[in-house]
Design an enzyme around this catalytic site. Structure first.
Site, short mmCIF file in Angstrom:
data_model
loop_
_atom_site.label_atom_id
_atom_site.label_comp_id
_atom_site.label_asym_id
_atom_site.label_seq_id
_atom_site.Cartn_x
_atom_site.Cartn_y
_atom_site.Cartn_z
N HIS A 60 0.98 -1.37 0.11
CA HIS A 60 -0.12 0.08 0.26
C HIS A 60 0.82 1.31 0.10
O HIS A 60 0.52 2.42 0.48
CB HIS A 60 -1.03 -0.01 1.26
CG HIS A 60 -2.16 -1.10 0.80
ND1 HIS A 60 -3.47 -0.42 0.78
CD2 HIS A 60 -2.30 -2.12 0.94
CE1 HIS A 60 -4.14 -1.58 0.80
NE2 HIS A 60 -3.33 -2.65 0.63
N HIS A 82 1.46 12.84 3.13
CA HIS A 82 0.78 13.63 3.47
C HIS A 82 1.29 14.14 4.59
O HIS A 82 1.79 13.69 5.60
CB HIS A 82 -0.72 13.20 3.70
CG HIS A 82 -1.52 13.18 2.15
ND1 HIS A 82 -1.41 11.86 1.67
CD2 HIS A 82 -2.36 13.95 1.54
CE1 HIS A 82 -2.20 12.01 0.58
NE2 HIS A 82 -2.52 13.13 0.61
N GLU A 181 -13.48 19.31 6.97
CA GLU A 181 -13.46 20.58 7.59
C GLU A 181 -15.11 20.33 8.39
O GLU A 181 -15.97 19.60 7.95
CB GLU A 181 -13.78 21.73 6.66
CG GLU A 181 -12.26 21.90 6.23
CD GLU A 181 -11.75 21.01 5.10
OE1 GLU A 181 -12.60 20.49 4.42
OE2 GLU A 181 -10.55 20.65 4.95
N SER A 200 -3.24 18.40 0.60
CA SER A 200 -2.01 18.38 0.25
C SER A 200 -1.52 19.58 -0.85
O SER A 200 -2.06 20.58 -0.62
CB SER A 200 -1.91 17.22 -0.84
OG SER A 200 -2.82 17.37 -1.87
N ASN A 223 -15.76 15.91 -4.03
CA ASN A 223 -17.10 15.95 -3.31
C ASN A 223 -17.27 17.52 -2.92
O ASN A 223 -16.31 18.24 -3.15
CB ASN A 223 -16.77 15.61 -1.78
CG ASN A 223 -15.47 16.10 -1.34
OD1 ASN A 223 -14.36 15.31 -1.56
ND2 ASN A 223 -15.65 16.99 -0.23
I1 8IG Z 1 -10.80 14.04 -1.71
O1 8IG Z 1 -13.77 18.02 1.46
C1 8IG Z 1 -10.94 15.37 -0.49
N1 8IG Z 1 -10.01 15.71 0.23
N2 8IG Z 1 -9.68 19.14 3.57
N3 8IG Z 1 -11.82 18.49 2.40
C2 8IG Z 1 -10.46 18.45 2.63
N4 8IG Z 1 -9.68 17.36 2.07
C3 8IG Z 1 -10.18 16.76 0.92
C4 8IG Z 1 -11.70 16.98 0.81
C5 8IG Z 1 -12.28 17.99 1.61
N5 8IG Z 1 -12.00 16.06 -0.25
#
Ligand code: 8IG
Length: 260
Positions: A60, A82, A181, A200, A223
C-alpha cells in the site's frame, strides 16, 4: 550531499540513467488517469529510493513510474506523503526535491479535494490559480524569502484552457487534516477567498518553487465541501469520482504533457 540528491542518484540508476524533464504527483482519484498516459518504462516502489519510508501496510505504499511522452522523460509519483502522517514537512516535499535533483523543470501537482462552488459536480477538474496555506508551516528552511506571486504558472494554465476552454480555476486551501472541515470552517474558507479545500499540494508547490520549477496544479473535485449539500462526506465518493473522471483527466494530462 542532500537526501534528495541521494534519492535522485538512485533514481537515475533505476531508470537507465540521465535526467527527467517533467514530474507528476498523482493524488486521490487520479490513479486511473495515470494509466491513460501509457505504459511505464520503469516502475518500482518509492521506498526503493533513499528518504522515502516503507509503507505501513505492505503493498500500500507509493510507486514511481518513468515513461516517455513525446520527447520528454516523465516521472510519475503514484501517491504522496501527506502532512497529516506526522513525518514532518521534509518528508512531505521529499518527492518534489528528488524530482528537482533528477533534472525536472516542470511539475504537475494533482489532488482530490472538496469544492465550494456548486457548479463543480464530483469529478470536475479545476486548475489551481493560487493557494492559501493553513498548515501553519513551510517547507523552506532558513531565511529564504521565496516569492510566490506567480506560483501557479499562468503559461501552463493558459495552455490547459486552450485545450479545454471550459476548465475553471480555483484557490486551493490546504488544511492539515486528516479530518475534513466543519461547515463553519468552510464558511471561513469562503470568507477568505478559497474555493477548493484539501490536505496536500500547497507545501509541495512552495518547495517546487524554491527549487526553481514551473508548477501546474490541478484539483479533481471529488465532493462538495462540508455543509454545502448537507450530506456527510465519505471516502467512497472520492474513489468513485476519480474513476468516473479518469478518461477526461487522463486525456487532459495526455494532451498537456507533450506541449509543456
Ligand atoms: I478527496 O472536502 C478530499 N480531500 N480538507 N476537504 C479536505 N480534503 C479533502 C476533501 C475535503 N475532499
Amino acid at each position: 550531499m542532500t537526501q534528495a540528491t541521494l534519492a535522485a542518484e538512485r533514481l537515475r540508476e533505476l531508470t537507465g540513467g540521465g535526467d527527467h524533464d517533467i514530474a507528476l504527483v498523482m493524488g486521490s482519484g487520479w490513479l486511473p488517469a495515470a494509466d491513460a498516459l501509457g505504459a511505464a518504462e520503469y516502475e518500482f516502489p518509492v521506498s526503493d529510493l533513499p528518504g522515502f519510508s516503507a509503507p505501513a501496510v505492505e503493498g500500500h505504499g507509493g510507486t514511481v513510474r518513468s515513461l516517455r511522452i513525446g520527447g520528454s522523460r516523465v516521472l510519475i509519483f503514484l501517491g504522496r506523503t501527506h502532512f497529516y502522517e506526522g513525518k514532518g514537512v521534509r518528508a512531505v516535499v521529499h518527492g518534489v526535491r528528488t524530482a528537482a535533483a533528477a533534472g525536472v523543470k516542470t511539475i504537475v501537482l494533482t489532488n482530490g479535494c472538496g469544492g465550494l462552488d456548486t457548479a463543480w459536480s464530483p469529478g470536475t477538474p479545476v486548475l489551481i490559480k493560487d493557494h492559501i496555506n493553513l498548515t501553519a508551516t513551510s517547507p523552506v528552511e532558513g531565511a529564504n524569502f521565496i516569492d510566490l506571486t506567480d506560483l501557479y504558472s499562468k503559461r501552463l494554465r493558459d495552455l490547459c484552457r486552450e485545450l479545454e476552454p471550459e476548465l475553471d480555476e480555483g484557490v486551493y486551501v490546504q488544511f492539515p487534516g486528516p479530518h475534513y472541515e466543519t461547515p463553519a470552517e468552510i464558511g471561513m474558507v469562503k470568507a477568505i477567498g478559497g474555493t477548493l479545500v484539501g490536505m496536500s499540494t500547497v507545501l509541495e508547490a512552495i518547495a517546487a518553487r524554491e527549487a526553481g520549477m514551473e508548477v501546474l496544479g490541478i484539483s479533481l473535485v471529488t465532493n462538495l465541501a462540508a455543509g454545502i449539500t448537507g450530506e456527510p462526506l465519505n471516502h467512497e465518493e472520492v474513489i468513485a469520482a476519480g474513476n468516473a473522471a479518469a478518461l477526461r483527466i487522463g486525456s487532459l494530462l495526455g494532451q498537456i504533457l507533450p506541449r509543456i
